[in-house]
Design a protein around this motif. Sequence first.
Motif, mmCIF file in Angstrom:
data_model
loop_
_atom_site.group_PDB
_atom_site.id
_atom_site.type_symbol
_atom_site.label_atom_id
_atom_site.label_comp_id
_atom_site.label_asym_id
_atom_site.label_seq_id
_atom_site.Cartn_x
_atom_site.Cartn_y
_atom_site.Cartn_z
ATOM 1 N N LEU A 123 -5.468 -1.562 -2.068
ATOM 2 C CA LEU A 123 -6.692 -1.556 -1.192
ATOM 3 C C LEU A 123 -7.333 -2.849 -1.298
ATOM 4 O O LEU A 123 -8.011 -3.034 -0.141
ATOM 5 C CB LEU A 123 -7.389 -0.333 -1.276
ATOM 6 N N TRP A 159 0.805 -1.136 0.032
ATOM 7 C CA TRP A 159 0.055 0.036 -0.036
ATOM 8 C C TRP A 159 0.791 1.255 0.008
ATOM 9 O O TRP A 159 0.391 2.231 -0.625
ATOM 10 C CB TRP A 159 -0.987 0.038 1.284
ATOM 11 N N TRP A 160 1.852 1.275 0.704
ATOM 12 C CA TRP A 160 2.566 2.344 0.884
ATOM 13 C C TRP A 160 3.357 2.830 -0.365
ATOM 14 O O TRP A 160 3.412 3.866 -0.855
ATOM 15 C CB TRP A 160 3.910 2.436 2.131
ATOM 16 N N LEU A 185 -8.451 12.709 2.244
ATOM 17 C CA LEU A 185 -7.948 11.309 2.401
ATOM 18 C C LEU A 185 -6.797 11.423 1.580
ATOM 19 O O LEU A 185 -6.157 10.157 1.171
ATOM 20 C CB LEU A 185 -9.071 10.389 2.038
ATOM 21 N N LEU A 198 -3.644 8.947 1.849
ATOM 22 C CA LEU A 198 -3.765 7.638 1.978
ATOM 23 C C LEU A 198 -3.615 7.115 0.706
ATOM 24 O O LEU A 198 -3.440 5.830 0.622
ATOM 25 C CB LEU A 198 -5.078 7.335 2.707
ATOM 26 N N VAL A 199 -3.933 7.770 -0.290
ATOM 27 C CA VAL A 199 -4.020 6.977 -1.692
ATOM 28 C C VAL A 199 -2.927 7.613 -2.585
ATOM 29 O O VAL A 199 -3.013 6.976 -3.685
ATOM 30 C CB VAL A 199 -5.447 7.300 -2.239
ATOM 31 N N SER A 247 -8.215 11.110 -4.055
ATOM 32 C CA SER A 247 -7.089 11.892 -4.103
ATOM 33 C C SER A 247 -7.410 13.359 -4.109
ATOM 34 O O SER A 247 -6.536 14.300 -3.957
ATOM 35 C CB SER A 247 -6.086 11.353 -5.283
ATOM 36 N N ARG A 304 1.282 4.325 -3.252
ATOM 37 C CA ARG A 304 0.981 5.809 -3.310
ATOM 38 C C ARG A 304 2.113 6.479 -4.078
ATOM 39 O O ARG A 304 1.193 7.661 -4.688
ATOM 40 C CB ARG A 304 1.419 6.318 -1.531
#
Length: 201
Positions: A68, A53-54, A194, A197-198, A190, A57
């Motif tokens: 996700l 996930w990181w 949030l 987070l994305v 985006s 980004r």
Amino acid sequence: MTTLALGGASIDGGLYTWITDLAQRAPHVLNTLVSYWTDYGLGLFAVLMLIGWWRARHAGATAMAMALAAPVAVVAAYVANDVIKSFFNEQRPCQTLHTVTVEACPALGDWSFPSNHSAIAAAAAVAIVLCGRRLGWIAVPAALLMGASRIWVGAHYPHDVVVGLLIGALVAWPLTLLARRAAPAVDRLSATRLRPLVAAR
């Protein structure tokens, strides 16, 4: 609901007994390590998904959508495996064959086929591979080791593990790929609070 009594011992009981006998002759430190892995190793996949996930980004909306979706695919695989398990009354091999095992034998009625641990591990590994092949070099061997550990400690027949791995992979593969369609939704996120987070930028 109609259930089927699966006689696992007639499928690969001999192989199971050979493996558990080998475990009894193995060094104590090895069995301790395998026990820790079989009990807590699924946590590694959570860490790998977090890393995926990181990294996503920085890789765009499609990559983020798949990252996700990874835990969702794992949960779906677990549910699918558990539904299948409910149709088969296969007692644990340690109950049927009365073998000495590395870990305590699960109670009667805690069905063996297919292996939940294996399904979860395979689903996580497939989702992680689709999100980033570098992490897959860790996830795939870890999934296979998780399956093998379930036999080594005496919890499952080999066929329980093989089928669990297949179910996990077959559920996670299409779900993770399907998640690419959610890229527009990630783009919309985006543009909100949030965004961190994305997307990294």
